[in-house]
Design an enzyme around this catalytic site. Structure first.
Site, PDB file in Angstrom:
ATOM      1  N   TYR A 101       8.339  -0.225  -9.926  1.00  0.00           N
ATOM      2  CA  TYR A 101       8.231  -1.449  -9.129  1.00  0.00           C
ATOM      3  C   TYR A 101       7.527  -2.550  -9.944  1.00  0.00           C
ATOM      4  CZ  TYR A 101       6.792  -4.275  -5.010  1.00  0.00           C
ATOM      5  OH  TYR A 101       6.579  -5.284  -4.096  1.00  0.00           O
TER       6      TYR A 101
ATOM      7  N   GLY B  17       4.666  -7.531  -0.730  1.00  0.00           N
ATOM      8  CA  GLY B  17       5.539  -7.506  -1.912  1.00  0.00           C
ATOM      9  C   GLY B  17       4.811  -7.848  -3.201  1.00  0.00           C
TER      10      GLY B  17
ATOM     11  N   HIS C 135      15.228   9.330   0.524  1.00  0.00           N
ATOM     12  CA  HIS C 135      13.861   9.653   0.094  1.00  0.00           C
ATOM     13  C   HIS C 135      13.761  11.123  -0.327  1.00  0.00           C
ATOM     14  CE1 HIS C 135      12.351   5.811   1.281  1.00  0.00           C
ATOM     15  NE2 HIS C 135      12.500   5.990   2.574  1.00  0.00           N
TER      16      HIS C 135
HETATM   17  P1  A3P Z   1       4.100  -3.834   0.521  1.00  0.00           P
HETATM   18  O1  A3P Z   1       3.799  -3.093   1.779  1.00  0.00           O
HETATM   19  O2  A3P Z   1       3.139  -3.515  -0.587  1.00  0.00           O
HETATM   20  O3  A3P Z   1       4.240  -5.299   0.713  1.00  0.00           O
HETATM   21  P2  A3P Z   1      10.465   0.217   0.894  1.00  0.00           P
HETATM   22  O4  A3P Z   1      11.545  -0.778   0.928  1.00  0.00           O
HETATM   23  O5  A3P Z   1      10.724   1.334  -0.083  1.00  0.00           O
HETATM   24  O6  A3P Z   1      10.079   0.704   2.236  1.00  0.00           O
HETATM   25  O7  A3P Z   1       9.180  -0.508   0.270  1.00  0.00           O
HETATM   26  C1  A3P Z   1       8.512  -1.494   0.995  1.00  0.00           C
HETATM   27  C2  A3P Z   1       7.608  -2.246   0.057  1.00  0.00           C
HETATM   28  O8  A3P Z   1       8.391  -3.079  -0.807  1.00  0.00           O
HETATM   29  C3  A3P Z   1       6.681  -3.189   0.817  1.00  0.00           C
HETATM   30  O9  A3P Z   1       5.518  -3.317  -0.015  1.00  0.00           O
HETATM   31  C4  A3P Z   1       7.519  -4.465   0.848  1.00  0.00           C
HETATM   32  O10 A3P Z   1       6.787  -5.634   1.120  1.00  0.00           O
HETATM   33  C5  A3P Z   1       8.067  -4.455  -0.573  1.00  0.00           C
HETATM   34  N1  A3P Z   1       9.297  -5.251  -0.722  1.00  0.00           N
HETATM   35  C6  A3P Z   1      10.345  -5.364   0.128  1.00  0.00           C
HETATM   36  N2  A3P Z   1      11.276  -6.186  -0.377  1.00  0.00           N
HETATM   37  C7  A3P Z   1      10.818  -6.598  -1.579  1.00  0.00           C
HETATM   38  C8  A3P Z   1      11.330  -7.487  -2.582  1.00  0.00           C
HETATM   39  N3  A3P Z   1      12.501  -8.104  -2.439  1.00  0.00           N
HETATM   40  N4  A3P Z   1      10.581  -7.684  -3.680  1.00  0.00           N
HETATM   41  C9  A3P Z   1       9.385  -7.061  -3.862  1.00  0.00           C
HETATM   42  N5  A3P Z   1       8.841  -6.232  -2.935  1.00  0.00           N
HETATM   43  C10 A3P Z   1       9.550  -5.995  -1.819  1.00  0.00           C
END
Ligand code: A3P
Length: 282
Positions: A173, A246, A83
């Site tokens: 995203y 997601g 990050h």
């Molecule tokens: P939301 O809280 O909006 O659902 P990171 O992995 O950077 O911590 O980001 C987490 C975010 O990505 C969360 O968003 C999570 O649900 C979403 N996420 C995780 N896996 C995913 C996938 N395979 N496809 C789309 N979104 C995903």
């Protein structure tokens, strides 16, 4: 500084993002792409361990395992998630003269705020008072975040990607959600491993998209209650907390019109003249 602890190789690829922008998803996509000749999709390591265990986090490992000798054993190209802001990397890594690459993923700031707030509430120690949504909103708008102000984080990588597109791939995203195959092909080409016509015909791109989909990843055993954990210095995060909805646009369920306007106007002001738009007019 990172270079006191970590010795980059020219073949390294860094997955970089502000928290909650899709790191977990990209980890899976990049690992599955880089190692597509090694595993069958029906019995893939991602099914068993999830993407975190096979794709190390530079942030947590650097803090926990100095000197980071385990990295020497990783197969090439080594993949790392972090990050860290672009300006925190040494010039020896970010200069166009260095061959290592950065894949950056960003997201509508309004969705980042919502996702981050939920995440922080889940991982926050029970001894501390819970963070109200209004408090989280104020902190986010004022740029008080673990990895610096969101907009500056994005802008630094955006500028680097404009200056050296062969070194920094800038992804959104929302674009990956809308056209996962198109973005995955872009990613593979950037990583220096483009899909062949034969692979495309054989459905490899779709297999990877399916393997890494929210539906597949969030339902893995290792991502359920009692599954895997990721360890940081003072924090243990259960893998299940990396999954929530997601989706794109969940902010509509939380933000008032006034809040939306404030975040959008910060985005407009910060990105003015950069050629970058994010989450506006949705
Ligand atoms: P939301 O809280 O909006 O659902 P990171 O992995 O950077 O911590 O980001 C987490 C975010 O990505 C969360 O968003 C999570 O649900 C979403 N996420 C995780 N896996 C995913 C996938 N395979 N496809 C789309 N979104 C995903």
């Amino acid at each position: 500084m990172i270079h006191d602890y970590f010795h980059p190789l020219s073949t390294d690829i860094f997955l970089t993002a502000f928290m909650r922008c899709g790191t977990t998803w990209l980890r899976a996509l990049m690992f599955a792409t880089a190692n597509r000749h090694l595993y069958k999709f029906s019995d893939h390591p991602i099914h068993h361990t999830g993407p975190h265990a096979i794709f190390p986090s530079l942030d947590s490992k650097i803090l926990l395992e100095y000197p980071v000798s385990t990295f020497d054993r990783l197969p090439s190209p080594r993949l790392f998630a972090t990050h860290f802001a672009h300006s925190l990397f040494p010039i020896s890594m970010t200069s166009p003269l260095s061959a290592c690459k950065f894949v950056y993923v960003c997201r509508d700031p309004k969705d980042v705020l919502i996702s981050k707030w939920h995440f922080m509430c889940k991982i926050r120690s029970e001894e501390l008072t819970p963070i109200s949504f209004n408090e989280a909103y104020e902190l986010f708008c004022n740029g008080v975040s673990e990895f610096g102000p969101y907009w500056d984080h994005v802008l630094e990588y955006w500028k680097a990607s404009q200056e050296s597109p062969e070194k920094v791939l800038f992804l959104k995203y929302e674009d990956i959600k809308r056209e996962p195959s198109v973005e995955l092909k872009k990613l593979a080409a950037f990583m220096g491993m483009p899909f062949t016509a034969e692979e495309e015909k054989g459905g490899v791109v779709e297999e990877i998209v399916k393997l890494c989909s929210f539906e597949n990843l969030s339902n893995l055993e290792v991502h359920k209650e009692g599954g895997g954990v990721q360890t940081f210095t003072q924090l243990v995060v259960e893998y299940k907390n990396y999954f929530r909805k997601g989706t794109v646009g969940d902010w509509k369920n939380y933000l008032t019109e006034e809040m939306r306007e404030r975040i959008d106007s910060i985005t407009e002001a910060k990105f003015k003249g950069s050629g970058l738009t994010l989450g506006l007019g949705l």
